[in-house]
Scaffold this motif. Sequence first.
Motif, PDB file in Angstrom:
ATOM      1  N   UNK A  18      -0.860   9.215   5.422  1.00  0.00           N
ATOM      2  CA  UNK A  18      -2.285   9.434   5.211  1.00  0.00           C
ATOM      3  C   UNK A  18      -2.748   8.580   4.038  1.00  0.00           C
ATOM      4  N   UNK A  19      -4.015   8.669   3.715  1.00  0.00           N
ATOM      5  CA  UNK A  19      -4.552   7.934   2.563  1.00  0.00           C
ATOM      6  C   UNK A  19      -3.914   8.406   1.256  1.00  0.00           C
ATOM      7  N   UNK A  20      -3.509   9.685   1.220  1.00  0.00           N
ATOM      8  CA  UNK A  20      -2.985  10.263  -0.016  1.00  0.00           C
ATOM      9  C   UNK A  20      -1.470  10.250  -0.110  1.00  0.00           C
ATOM     10  N   UNK A  21      -0.766  10.358   1.036  1.00  0.00           N
ATOM     11  CA  UNK A  21       0.672  10.574   0.947  1.00  0.00           C
ATOM     12  C   UNK A  21       1.406  10.144   2.210  1.00  0.00           C
ATOM     13  N   UNK A  22       2.735  10.052   2.042  1.00  0.00           N
ATOM     14  CA  UNK A  22       3.654   9.885   3.172  1.00  0.00           C
ATOM     15  C   UNK A  22       4.197  11.281   3.441  1.00  0.00           C
ATOM     16  N   UNK A  23       4.012  11.770   4.664  1.00  0.00           N
ATOM     17  CA  UNK A  23       4.450  13.116   5.015  1.00  0.00           C
ATOM     18  C   UNK A  23       5.698  13.030   5.880  1.00  0.00           C
ATOM     19  N   UNK A  24       6.694  13.832   5.530  1.00  0.00           N
ATOM     20  CA  UNK A  24       7.988  13.802   6.215  1.00  0.00           C
ATOM     21  C   UNK A  24       8.105  14.906   7.250  1.00  0.00           C
ATOM     22  N   UNK A  25       8.994  14.688   8.203  1.00  0.00           N
ATOM     23  CA  UNK A  25       9.303  15.718   9.192  1.00  0.00           C
ATOM     24  C   UNK A  25      10.528  16.520   8.765  1.00  0.00           C
ATOM     25  N   UNK A  26      11.072  16.222   7.591  1.00  0.00           N
ATOM     26  CA  UNK A  26      12.273  16.902   7.104  1.00  0.00           C
ATOM     27  C   UNK A  26      11.979  17.622   5.789  1.00  0.00           C
ATOM     28  N   UNK A  27      12.866  18.547   5.457  1.00  0.00           N
ATOM     29  CA  UNK A  27      12.754  19.294   4.207  1.00  0.00           C
ATOM     30  C   UNK A  27      13.486  18.548   3.092  1.00  0.00           C
ATOM     31  N   UNK A  28      13.148  18.863   1.876  1.00  0.00           N
ATOM     32  CA  UNK A  28      13.789  18.240   0.707  1.00  0.00           C
ATOM     33  C   UNK A  28      15.308  18.393   0.759  1.00  0.00           C
ATOM     34  N   UNK A  29      15.795  19.543   1.210  1.00  0.00           N
ATOM     35  CA  UNK A  29      17.239  19.795   1.248  1.00  0.00           C
ATOM     36  C   UNK A  29      17.964  18.928   2.269  1.00  0.00           C
ATOM     37  N   UNK A  39       0.822  -1.202   0.000  1.00  0.00           N
ATOM     38  CA  UNK A  39       0.000   0.000   0.000  1.00  0.00           C
ATOM     39  C   UNK A  39       0.863   1.263   0.000  1.00  0.00           C
ATOM     40  N   UNK A  40       2.131   1.140   0.386  1.00  0.00           N
ATOM     41  CA  UNK A  40       3.047   2.280   0.370  1.00  0.00           C
ATOM     42  C   UNK A  40       3.631   2.529  -1.012  1.00  0.00           C
ATOM     43  N   UNK A  41       3.809   1.474  -1.791  1.00  0.00           N
ATOM     44  CA  UNK A  41       4.449   1.597  -3.102  1.00  0.00           C
ATOM     45  C   UNK A  41       3.651   2.507  -4.027  1.00  0.00           C
ATOM     46  N   UNK A  42       4.328   3.483  -4.609  1.00  0.00           N
ATOM     47  CA  UNK A  42       3.687   4.419  -5.512  1.00  0.00           C
ATOM     48  C   UNK A  42       3.047   5.615  -4.825  1.00  0.00           C
ATOM     49  N   UNK A  43       2.932   5.572  -3.506  1.00  0.00           N
ATOM     50  CA  UNK A  43       2.305   6.674  -2.773  1.00  0.00           C
ATOM     51  C   UNK A  43       3.186   7.919  -2.831  1.00  0.00           C
ATOM     52  N   UNK A  44       2.566   9.075  -2.987  1.00  0.00           N
ATOM     53  CA  UNK A  44       3.300  10.343  -3.020  1.00  0.00           C
ATOM     54  C   UNK A  44       3.986  10.599  -1.687  1.00  0.00           C
ATOM     55  N   UNK A  45       5.124  11.283  -1.758  1.00  0.00           N
ATOM     56  CA  UNK A  45       5.878  11.668  -0.566  1.00  0.00           C
ATOM     57  C   UNK A  45       5.975  13.188  -0.550  1.00  0.00           C
ATOM     58  N   UNK A  46       5.589  13.780   0.590  1.00  0.00           N
ATOM     59  CA  UNK A  46       5.605  15.227   0.761  1.00  0.00           C
ATOM     60  C   UNK A  46       6.628  15.606   1.821  1.00  0.00           C
ATOM     61  N   UNK A  47       7.376  16.683   1.561  1.00  0.00           N
ATOM     62  CA  UNK A  47       8.322  17.143   2.578  1.00  0.00           C
ATOM     63  C   UNK A  47       7.561  17.911   3.659  1.00  0.00           C
ATOM     64  N   UNK A  48       8.264  18.449   4.648  1.00  0.00           N
ATOM     65  CA  UNK A  48       7.560  19.089   5.770  1.00  0.00           C
ATOM     66  C   UNK A  48       6.824  20.360   5.365  1.00  0.00           C
ATOM     67  N   UNK A  49       7.184  20.946   4.200  1.00  0.00           N
ATOM     68  CA  UNK A  49       6.450  22.104   3.695  1.00  0.00           C
ATOM     69  C   UNK A  49       5.219  21.701   2.882  1.00  0.00           C
ATOM     70  N   UNK A  50       5.016  20.394   2.709  1.00  0.00           N
ATOM     71  CA  UNK A  50       3.865  19.909   1.966  1.00  0.00           C
ATOM     72  C   UNK A  50       4.090  19.821   0.471  1.00  0.00           C
ATOM     73  N   UNK A  51       5.329  19.992   0.014  1.00  0.00           N
ATOM     74  CA  UNK A  51       5.636  19.899  -1.410  1.00  0.00           C
ATOM     75  C   UNK A  51       5.967  18.469  -1.795  1.00  0.00           C
ATOM     76  N   UNK A  52       5.452  18.030  -2.935  1.00  0.00           N
ATOM     77  CA  UNK A  52       5.710  16.666  -3.400  1.00  0.00           C
ATOM     78  C   UNK A  52       7.161  16.539  -3.842  1.00  0.00           C
ATOM     79  N   UNK A  53       7.835  15.507  -3.317  1.00  0.00           N
ATOM     80  CA  UNK A  53       9.227  15.277  -3.720  1.00  0.00           C
ATOM     81  C   UNK A  53       9.369  14.031  -4.579  1.00  0.00           C
TER      82      UNK A  53
END
Length: 114
Positions: free
Chosen positions: A92-103, A5-19
């Motif tokens: 979440x149902x839509x994405x994996x949200x990170x506690x870190x920034x893309x950088x 269920x994780x495979x293919x799921x979008x990943x968002x950085x802590x600012x909510x931007x898709x990485x």
Amino acid sequence: MRLNELLGRSVLDRQGERIGGVADVRLVQDGPLPAGGSQAALRVDGLIVVERHVTQLFGYERHVGPALLRAIVQSRLGEVWYLPWADIARITEEAVELSSARTELRPLAELARY
């Protein structure tokens, strides 16, 4: 939740931007021994995320295979990161949200090879 269920799921950085999207899951066999078992249980150590075109990786994103094939695959995938499980804020149902920034993300190539 199942791993697939994780495979293919979008990943968002802590600012909510898709990485990127989840391409693979890294497991480590260091969990508790099951009753009557002789091998330690597996646990999720982290996720492998690709910037574009989430697909099966076959190791070409690292140091496997002919150089030309690796170059083609790497250009198609874009950046490839390793995300330790501790860096995941929530799923979440839509994405994996990170506690870190893309950088702050660590390239997969820097992960120690076993």
